[in-house]
Enzyme design. Structure first.
Site, mmCIF file in Angstrom:
data_model
loop_
_atom_site.group_PDB
_atom_site.id
_atom_site.type_symbol
_atom_site.label_atom_id
_atom_site.label_comp_id
_atom_site.label_asym_id
_atom_site.label_seq_id
_atom_site.Cartn_x
_atom_site.Cartn_y
_atom_site.Cartn_z
ATOM 1 N N ASN A 71 -30.174 -44.239 13.915
ATOM 2 C CA ASN A 71 -29.863 -43.011 14.648
ATOM 3 C C ASN A 71 -29.641 -43.336 16.117
ATOM 4 O OD1 ASN A 71 -31.813 -41.470 16.632
ATOM 5 N ND2 ASN A 71 -33.138 -42.658 15.244
ATOM 6 N N ASN A 111 -44.307 -34.753 22.344
ATOM 7 C CA ASN A 111 -43.630 -35.994 22.725
ATOM 8 C C ASN A 111 -42.742 -35.718 23.945
ATOM 9 O OD1 ASN A 111 -41.151 -37.907 22.521
ATOM 10 N ND2 ASN A 111 -42.654 -38.878 21.188
ATOM 11 N N CYS A 142 -37.349 -45.181 23.801
ATOM 12 C CA CYS A 142 -36.147 -44.792 23.072
ATOM 13 C C CYS A 142 -35.014 -45.755 23.401
ATOM 14 C CB CYS A 142 -35.709 -43.381 23.407
ATOM 15 S SG CYS A 142 -34.203 -42.980 22.528
ATOM 16 N N ASN A 204 -41.630 -47.397 17.641
ATOM 17 C CA ASN A 204 -40.384 -46.668 17.689
ATOM 18 C C ASN A 204 -39.347 -47.485 16.899
ATOM 19 O OD1 ASN A 204 -38.242 -44.908 18.520
ATOM 20 N ND2 ASN A 204 -39.464 -44.402 20.330
HETATM 21 C C1 LIG Z 1 -33.567 -38.995 13.813
HETATM 22 C C2 LIG Z 1 -34.712 -39.574 14.576
HETATM 23 C C3 LIG Z 1 -35.071 -39.020 15.814
HETATM 24 C C4 LIG Z 1 -36.157 -39.553 16.539
HETATM 25 N N1 LIG Z 1 -36.515 -38.975 17.731
HETATM 26 C C5 LIG Z 1 -37.599 -39.448 18.423
HETATM 27 C C6 LIG Z 1 -38.036 -38.812 19.627
HETATM 28 O O1 LIG Z 1 -37.496 -37.784 20.056
HETATM 29 N N2 LIG Z 1 -39.098 -39.373 20.291
HETATM 30 C C7 LIG Z 1 -39.750 -40.488 19.821
HETATM 31 O O2 LIG Z 1 -40.714 -40.948 20.455
HETATM 32 N N3 LIG Z 1 -39.383 -41.076 18.658
HETATM 33 C C8 LIG Z 1 -38.318 -40.579 17.951
HETATM 34 N N4 LIG Z 1 -37.951 -41.190 16.757
HETATM 35 C C9 LIG Z 1 -38.724 -42.351 16.255
HETATM 36 C C10 LIG Z 1 -39.747 -41.937 15.204
HETATM 37 O O3 LIG Z 1 -40.710 -41.031 15.736
HETATM 38 C C11 LIG Z 1 -40.484 -43.164 14.609
HETATM 39 O O4 LIG Z 1 -41.157 -43.851 15.662
HETATM 40 C C12 LIG Z 1 -39.553 -44.148 13.929
HETATM 41 O O5 LIG Z 1 -38.495 -43.471 13.258
HETATM 42 C C13 LIG Z 1 -40.294 -45.053 12.924
HETATM 43 O O6 LIG Z 1 -40.901 -44.304 11.892
HETATM 44 P P1 LIG Z 1 -40.191 -43.989 10.461
HETATM 45 O O7 LIG Z 1 -39.651 -45.289 9.954
HETATM 46 O O8 LIG Z 1 -41.266 -43.422 9.594
HETATM 47 O O9 LIG Z 1 -39.095 -43.001 10.723
HETATM 48 C C14 LIG Z 1 -36.880 -40.668 16.008
HETATM 49 C C15 LIG Z 1 -36.515 -41.209 14.770
HETATM 50 C C16 LIG Z 1 -35.462 -40.683 14.042
HETATM 51 C C17 LIG Z 1 -35.107 -41.279 12.703
#
Ligand SMILES: Cc1cc2nc3c(=O)[nH]c(=O)nc-3n(C[C@H](O)[C@H](O)[C@H](O)COP(=O)(O)O)c2cc1C
Length: 314
Positions: A71, A111, A142, A204
């Site tokens: 993403n 967040n 990010c 992240n």
């Molecule tokens: C579509 C999307 C949007 C995300 N937006 C944020 C965000 O706004 N702030 C943040 O700290 N992490 C954001 N993340 C990261 C997730 O919180 C997480 O750290 C990361 O996706 C790993 O976990 P997962 O594999 O279970 O998704 C985002 C991830 C995805 C897929």
């Protein structure tokens, strides 16, 4: 019948269970609340909010990859004022303060993102007045924000500085969210701790790229994006394990959690709590099956308290 304690202590805040949602994959739960009762979660972690609205990156900004997704949303959000009224207002109405047999209400973790130190400070200052924000999670990691996020998140001195600036003005406990896109994540974890962080969350997304060979073009308009989902789980477990050994503050583990076994791996590696992210796009009720699965595990192994599992592998 033996009762099995599911509650954990996260830097002085009691969670009814160790399972929460990962920022950006759950909104503030408004859509998800039609699928299940949010009061079952340990905490709701909201999508990143900044002091003013952000448009995010051009589309396409998501694509599928083997066992995961990329993403490059670019932290699109409506800004603090809309968030406080709409999202915190919704959570205030929806979450009951002392829900369930544990008597502990679901917590709200907000967040926060920013392009600069001033923007973080502005947002955290405004949040000090918001009673419904129980803890703050500061996204310094990010990979899609060119002007600041990644620079703060990958340099130990920058991490220590931004953490101490935020710690001084925050009313709530401060969780620093770390980027895995570094050579040694323990250096960053130690810097956040030195700056006064109350807890860490990791990981992240990992920076990746996909090329559409038929179109001979990048799959994402941003060229690169953040990889998430089951593909990154072993990397996340390794990093949680390393940081749990390197710092004394609690860690929220995330990255590819899809099942209770995935969450248990994180706890055993040293995480105090876990977040479910990308898996919720596939099945909106994943966080609930993770909670139920952890409870079943405690019963099956006759473990009285989930806290016995935290860091149990040496
Ligand atoms: C579509 C999307 C949007 C995300 N937006 C944020 C965000 O706004 N702030 C943040 O700290 N992490 C954001 N993340 C990261 C997730 O919180 C997480 O750290 C990361 O996706 C790993 O976990 P997962 O594999 O279970 O998704 C985002 C991830 C995805 C897929």
């Amino acid at each position: 019948m033996t009762t099995h304690n599911m509650s954990v202590d996260l830097c002085g805040v009691r969670l009814k269970n160790p399972v929460m949602t990962a920022s950006g994959t759950f909104g503030s739960g408004i859509e998800f609340s039609s699928f299940f009762d949010l009061n079952r979660l340990g905490a709701v972690v909201t999508k990143g909010v900044s002091s003013v609205p952000w448009e995010g990156n051009p589309t396409p900004r998501i694509c599928e990859t083997p066992s995961g997704m990329l993403n490059a949303i670019g932290l699109q959000n409506p800004g603090f004022d809309v968030f406080a009224k709409r999202d915190l207002g919704f959570l205030e109405e929806t979450l009951r303060p002392d829900e369930g047999s544990s008597g502990i209400g679901t917590k709200v973790i907000v967040n926060v993102c920013g392009h600069s130190e001033e923007e973080y400070v502005d947002c955290v200052t405004k949040l000090a007045a918001e009673k419904r924000a129980d803890l703050l999670e500061i996204n310094i990691s990010c990979p899609n924000v060119k002007e600041g996020g990644i620079a703060f998140g990958t340099d130990p001195k920058g991490v220590e500085r931004i953490t101490s600036v935020i710690r001084k003005i925050a009313r709530q406990p401060v969780i620093m969210k770390l980027s895995p896109n570094v050579t040694d994540i323990t250096e960053i974890a130690k810097a956040a701790q030195a700056g006064g962080a109350d807890a860490l969350s990791m990981i992240n997304t990992l920076t990746g790229m996909k090329i559409d060979v038929e179109r001979r073009a990048f799959a994402l308009a941003n060229k690169t994006g953040g990889l998430s989902g089951p593909a990154i789980h072993p990397v996340a477990v390794r990093m949680v394990y390393q940081c749990a050994k390197a710092v004394q503050i609690p860690i929220i583990g995330m990255g590819g959690i899809r099942t209770a076994a995935d969450a248990l791996e994180m706890l055993m590696a040293g995480a105090t709590a876990v977040s479910v992210g990308t898996a919720s796009f596939h099945d909106q009720t994943t966080a609930l099956s993770v909670i139920d699965g952890i409870r079943e595990y405690l019963e099956r192994h006759q473990i009285a308290d989930v806290r016995e599992l935290i860091g149990c592998v040496e």
